[in-house]
Design a protein around this motif. Structure first.
Motif, PDB file in Angstrom:
ATOM      1  N   ARG A 219       0.975  -1.101   0.184  1.00 59.17           N
ATOM      2  CA  ARG A 219       0.153  -0.038   0.151  1.00 59.17           C
ATOM      3  C   ARG A 219       0.883   1.332   0.067  1.00 59.17           C
ATOM      4  NH1 ARG A 219      -5.469   0.396   1.252  1.00 59.17           N
ATOM      5  NH2 ARG A 219      -5.655  -1.168  -0.070  1.00 59.17           N
ATOM      6  N   PRO A 220       0.746   1.942  -1.072  1.00 56.77           N
ATOM      7  CA  PRO A 220       1.509   3.374  -0.721  1.00 56.77           C
ATOM      8  C   PRO A 220       0.856   4.345   0.251  1.00 56.77           C
ATOM      9  CG  PRO A 220      -0.218   3.346  -2.860  1.00 56.77           C
ATOM     10  CD  PRO A 220      -0.180   2.104  -2.012  1.00 56.77           C
ATOM     11  N   VAL A 221       1.664   4.961   1.068  1.00 54.38           N
ATOM     12  CA  VAL A 221       1.146   5.918   1.863  1.00 54.38           C
ATOM     13  C   VAL A 221       1.996   7.218   1.698  1.00 54.38           C
ATOM     14  CG1 VAL A 221       0.786   4.258   3.835  1.00 54.38           C
ATOM     15  CG2 VAL A 221       3.160   5.241   3.759  1.00 54.38           C
ATOM     16  N   THR A 222       1.224   8.184   1.741  1.00 55.15           N
ATOM     17  CA  THR A 222       1.961   9.505   1.396  1.00 55.15           C
ATOM     18  C   THR A 222       1.984  10.456   2.727  1.00 55.15           C
ATOM     19  OG1 THR A 222       0.970   9.428  -0.903  1.00 55.15           O
ATOM     20  CG2 THR A 222       1.956  11.647  -0.032  1.00 55.15           C
ATOM     21  N   PHE A 223       3.159  11.166   3.031  1.00 56.48           N
ATOM     22  CA  PHE A 223       3.239  12.039   4.098  1.00 56.48           C
ATOM     23  C   PHE A 223       4.238  12.934   3.963  1.00 56.48           C
ATOM     24  CE2 PHE A 223       7.180   9.906   5.195  1.00 56.48           C
ATOM     25  CZ  PHE A 223       7.255   8.865   4.467  1.00 56.48           C
ATOM     26  N   SER A 224       4.187  13.889   4.788  1.00 57.77           N
ATOM     27  CA  SER A 224       5.091  15.164   4.597  1.00 57.77           C
ATOM     28  C   SER A 224       6.306  14.845   5.521  1.00 57.77           C
ATOM     29  CB  SER A 224       4.229  16.336   5.017  1.00 57.77           C
ATOM     30  OG  SER A 224       5.320  17.337   5.292  1.00 57.77           O
ATOM     31  N   ALA A 225       7.507  14.965   4.819  1.00 61.17           N
ATOM     32  CA  ALA A 225       8.742  14.532   5.773  1.00 61.17           C
ATOM     33  C   ALA A 225       9.874  15.621   5.470  1.00 61.17           C
ATOM     34  CB  ALA A 225       9.164  13.378   5.673  1.00 61.17           C
ATOM     35  N   THR A 226      10.617  15.706   6.619  1.00 62.31           N
ATOM     36  CA  THR A 226      11.821  16.617   6.419  1.00 62.31           C
ATOM     37  C   THR A 226      12.965  15.609   5.663  1.00 62.31           C
ATOM     38  OG1 THR A 226      11.512  17.794   8.275  1.00 62.31           O
ATOM     39  CG2 THR A 226      13.295  18.075   7.422  1.00 62.31           C
ATOM     40  N   VAL A 227      13.424  16.218   4.515  1.00 63.19           N
ATOM     41  CA  VAL A 227      14.537  15.380   3.772  1.00 63.19           C
ATOM     42  C   VAL A 227      15.721  16.523   3.741  1.00 63.19           C
ATOM     43  CG1 VAL A 227      12.860  13.889   2.515  1.00 63.19           C
ATOM     44  CG2 VAL A 227      13.588  15.959   1.672  1.00 63.19           C
ATOM     45  N   THR A 228      17.008  15.610   3.584  1.00 63.64           N
ATOM     46  CA  THR A 228      18.141  16.376   3.338  1.00 63.64           C
ATOM     47  C   THR A 228      17.814  17.216   1.872  1.00 63.64           C
ATOM     48  OG1 THR A 228      19.189  14.735   4.293  1.00 63.64           O
ATOM     49  CG2 THR A 228      20.598  16.191   2.922  1.00 63.64           C
ATOM     50  N   CYS A 229      18.278  18.574   1.762  1.00 72.37           N
ATOM     51  CA  CYS A 229      18.038  19.273   0.719  1.00 72.37           C
ATOM     52  C   CYS A 229      19.049  18.659  -0.490  1.00 72.37           C
ATOM     53  CB  CYS A 229      18.392  20.894   1.024  1.00 72.37           C
ATOM     54  SG  CYS A 229      18.415  21.761  -0.511  1.00 72.37           S
ATOM     55  N   SER A 230      18.390  18.593  -1.755  1.00 68.18           N
ATOM     56  CA  SER A 230      19.134  17.924  -2.633  1.00 68.18           C
ATOM     57  C   SER A 230      20.310  19.107  -3.327  1.00 68.18           C
ATOM     58  CB  SER A 230      18.292  17.231  -3.644  1.00 68.18           C
ATOM     59  OG  SER A 230      17.249  18.104  -4.291  1.00 68.18           O
ATOM     60  N   THR A 231      19.579  20.416  -3.261  1.00 70.15           N
ATOM     61  CA  THR A 231      20.378  21.433  -4.045  1.00 70.15           C
ATOM     62  C   THR A 231      21.652  21.579  -3.014  1.00 70.15           C
ATOM     63  OG1 THR A 231      18.389  22.472  -4.300  1.00 70.15           O
ATOM     64  CG2 THR A 231      20.323  23.899  -4.841  1.00 70.15           C
ATOM     65  N   CYS A 232      21.924  21.536  -1.924  1.00 72.05           N
ATOM     66  CA  CYS A 232      23.132  21.653  -1.422  1.00 72.05           C
ATOM     67  C   CYS A 232      23.569  20.572  -0.696  1.00 72.05           C
ATOM     68  CB  CYS A 232      22.828  22.855  -0.238  1.00 72.05           C
ATOM     69  SG  CYS A 232      21.592  22.540   1.063  1.00 72.05           S
ATOM     70  N   ASP A 233      22.999  19.403  -0.951  1.00 69.28           N
ATOM     71  CA  ASP A 233      23.419  18.372  -0.285  1.00 69.28           C
ATOM     72  C   ASP A 233      23.432  18.223   1.265  1.00 69.28           C
ATOM     73  OD1 ASP A 233      23.588  16.385  -2.285  1.00 69.28           O
ATOM     74  OD2 ASP A 233      25.661  16.821  -2.832  1.00 69.28           O
ATOM     75  N   GLY A 234      22.736  19.130   1.772  1.00 70.34           N
ATOM     76  CA  GLY A 234      22.524  19.306   3.303  1.00 70.34           C
ATOM     77  C   GLY A 234      23.400  20.226   3.881  1.00 70.34           C
ATOM     78  N   ASP A 235      24.368  20.606   3.085  1.00 74.42           N
ATOM     79  CA  ASP A 235      25.417  21.466   3.935  1.00 74.42           C
ATOM     80  C   ASP A 235      24.781  23.040   4.032  1.00 74.42           C
ATOM     81  OD1 ASP A 235      26.127  22.834   1.551  1.00 74.42           O
ATOM     82  OD2 ASP A 235      28.172  22.209   1.597  1.00 74.42           O
ATOM     83  N   GLY A 236      23.947  23.391   3.400  1.00 75.57           N
ATOM     84  CA  GLY A 236      23.206  24.525   3.749  1.00 75.57           C
ATOM     85  C   GLY A 236      23.815  25.953   2.733  1.00 75.57           C
ATOM     86  N   ALA A 237      24.961  25.607   1.958  1.00 79.02           N
ATOM     87  CA  ALA A 237      25.418  26.595   1.204  1.00 79.02           C
ATOM     88  C   ALA A 237      25.045  26.541  -0.183  1.00 79.02           C
ATOM     89  CB  ALA A 237      27.152  26.513   1.438  1.00 79.02           C
ATOM     90  N   GLU A 238      24.882  27.648  -0.710  1.00 80.06           N
ATOM     91  CA  GLU A 238      24.716  27.686  -2.225  1.00 80.06           C
ATOM     92  C   GLU A 238      25.615  26.861  -3.049  1.00 80.06           C
ATOM     93  OE1 GLU A 238      21.879  28.951  -3.210  1.00 80.06           O
ATOM     94  OE2 GLU A 238      22.059  28.992  -5.247  1.00 80.06           O
ATOM     95  N   PRO A 239      25.175  26.224  -3.930  1.00 81.45           N
ATOM     96  CA  PRO A 239      26.109  25.241  -4.674  1.00 81.45           C
ATOM     97  C   PRO A 239      27.526  26.368  -5.339  1.00 81.45           C
ATOM     98  CG  PRO A 239      24.050  24.593  -5.409  1.00 81.45           C
ATOM     99  CD  PRO A 239      23.908  25.860  -4.363  1.00 81.45           C
TER     100      PRO A 239
END
Ligand SMILES: [Zn+2]
Ligand SMILES: [Zn+2]
Length: 370
Positions: free
Chosen positions: A132-152
């Motif tokens: 069964r697919p379940v959909t939910f809202s979760a916090t994920v690692t930002c894919s733009t900066c790979d999680g370090d928070g700095a602009e590429p």
């Protein structure tokens, strides 16, 4: 001072314990005896005792005095234990231990939050098992900066405030003397890095909220209200921490045809008076679809027909429960004149032998719920 307990004994350390062992022992005791959490009726008294032992053994000069001359030596040496006010205990604790007595330590990566989602399935799906697919809202690692928070293309920098340690120390004066208190650095939030050019996607946090869909495998035989845990599928943690878990609460919708009794399925079957008396072949619903049931002549109300292995699968086990069919006999209520005459004719020919029963109604009913 007879009857006074030995300070080493109170803290549960050996006489040659070093400063760190003593501190660790007191810390453990203090956690146990903290009035907010302790169930010991004498927690306050025991805490006072432990604090006094710690006060003496943590300072080289009082410890030496105690080692050589015991409690008397301390008294003649002018030592008096600090008489502190228990209302300020929380302050003492936070000064002594930092903020992490009952919570997360400053600067340490925290674990991501667990997430609970709900889904519901039909009884037939619970019998088969279902994905069964379940959909939910979760916090994920930002894919733009790979999680370090700095602009590429830009870099994070070492925090000037804490020199990259993520922690700041301050000195407090307490009844135990001076203590260095460690707190998370406010400038970098404990990460030790600052971000001159924050990532535009996550505004520098390294994490974003996202709708996620996960396929959950629901095993055959699951019961209503059980939870399935998917480790690491919860919220992402801050850098270095472990992701939380996803819990899927599974509701099993009732089926109007069946009642579930543990691993067994119970249903009822209405027979007409003549079907019960003469015997019949009747289609009955089961979890596996309709099946033809041969009803013996003379079947009684409350009688139970047991279909072995046609119940619910045993969760994480082998085999299946049974399907029990409880017979109900319908008594005709609206007779034509001819039907009435026929029944009266039948009754004239009936004897005790016509109705002889091998077992009573109640014992049959009991068999239904065995
Ligand atoms: Zn980002
Ligand atoms: Zn910092």
């Amino acid at each position: 001072m007879a009857g006074r307990r030995d300070y080493y004994e109170i803290l549960g350390v050996s006489r040659d314990a070093d400063e760190r062992e003593i501190k660790r022992a007191f810390r453990a005791l203090a956690r146990e005896l903290h009035p907010d959490v302790s169930e010991h009726p004498d927690a306050e008294e025991r805490f006072r005792e432990a604090a006094e032992a710690y006060e003496v053994l943590s300072k080289p000069e009082t410890r030496e005095l105690y080692d050589r001359f015991g409690h008397d030596g301390l008294r003649t040496g002018g030592f008096r234990p600090t008489d502190f006010d228990f209302t300020s205990l929380a302050d003492i604790f936070s000064a002594f231990f930092g903020e992490d007595l009952f919570g997360a330590a400053a600067g340490r990566p925290t674990r991501g939050r667990d997430i609970l989602v709900e889904t519901s399935i039909d009884l037939a799906e619970a019998a088969e098992g279902v994905t069964r697919p379940v959909t939910f809202s979760a916090t994920v690692t930002c894919s733009t900066c790979d999680g370090d928070g700095a602009e590429p293309g830009t870099e994070t920098e070492t925090c000037e405030q804490c020199g990259g340690t993520g922690r700041l120390q301050s000195v407090s004066n307490t009844v135990f003397g001076q203590f260095v208190r460690t707190q998370a650095c406010g400038r970098c939030g404990g990460s030790g890095r600052t971000i001159p050019h924050p990532c535009k996607t996550c505004r520098g946090s390294g994490r974003v909220r996202e709708e996620r869909t996960v396929e959950v495998e629901i095993p055959p035989g699951i019961h209503d209200g059980q939870r399935i845990r998917l480790a690491g599928e919860g919220d992402a943690a801050s850098a270095g921490g472990r992701a939380g878990d996803l819990y899927v609460h599974v509701g099993v919708r009732p089926d109007h045809r069946f009642v579930r009794d543990g691993n067994d399925i119970v249903s009822t079957l209405d027979l007409t008076m003549t079907q019960a008396a003469l015997g019949a072949r009747i289609a009955v619903p089961t979890l596996d679809g309709e099946t033809e049931l041969d009803v013996a002549a003379g079947t009684q109300p409350g009688e139970v027909v047991r279909l072995r292995g046609k119940g619910m699968p045993v969760l994480q086990g082998f085999g299946r429960g049974d399907h029990r069919i409880v017979v109900n006999v319908l008594v005709p209520r609206h007779l034509t004149d001819e039907q009435r005459a026929a029944l009266e004719e039948f009754d004239r020919g009936a004897t005790d032998e016509t109705y002889r029963a091998d077992e009573g109604f109640l014992s049959r009913l009991r068999a239904a719920f065995r």
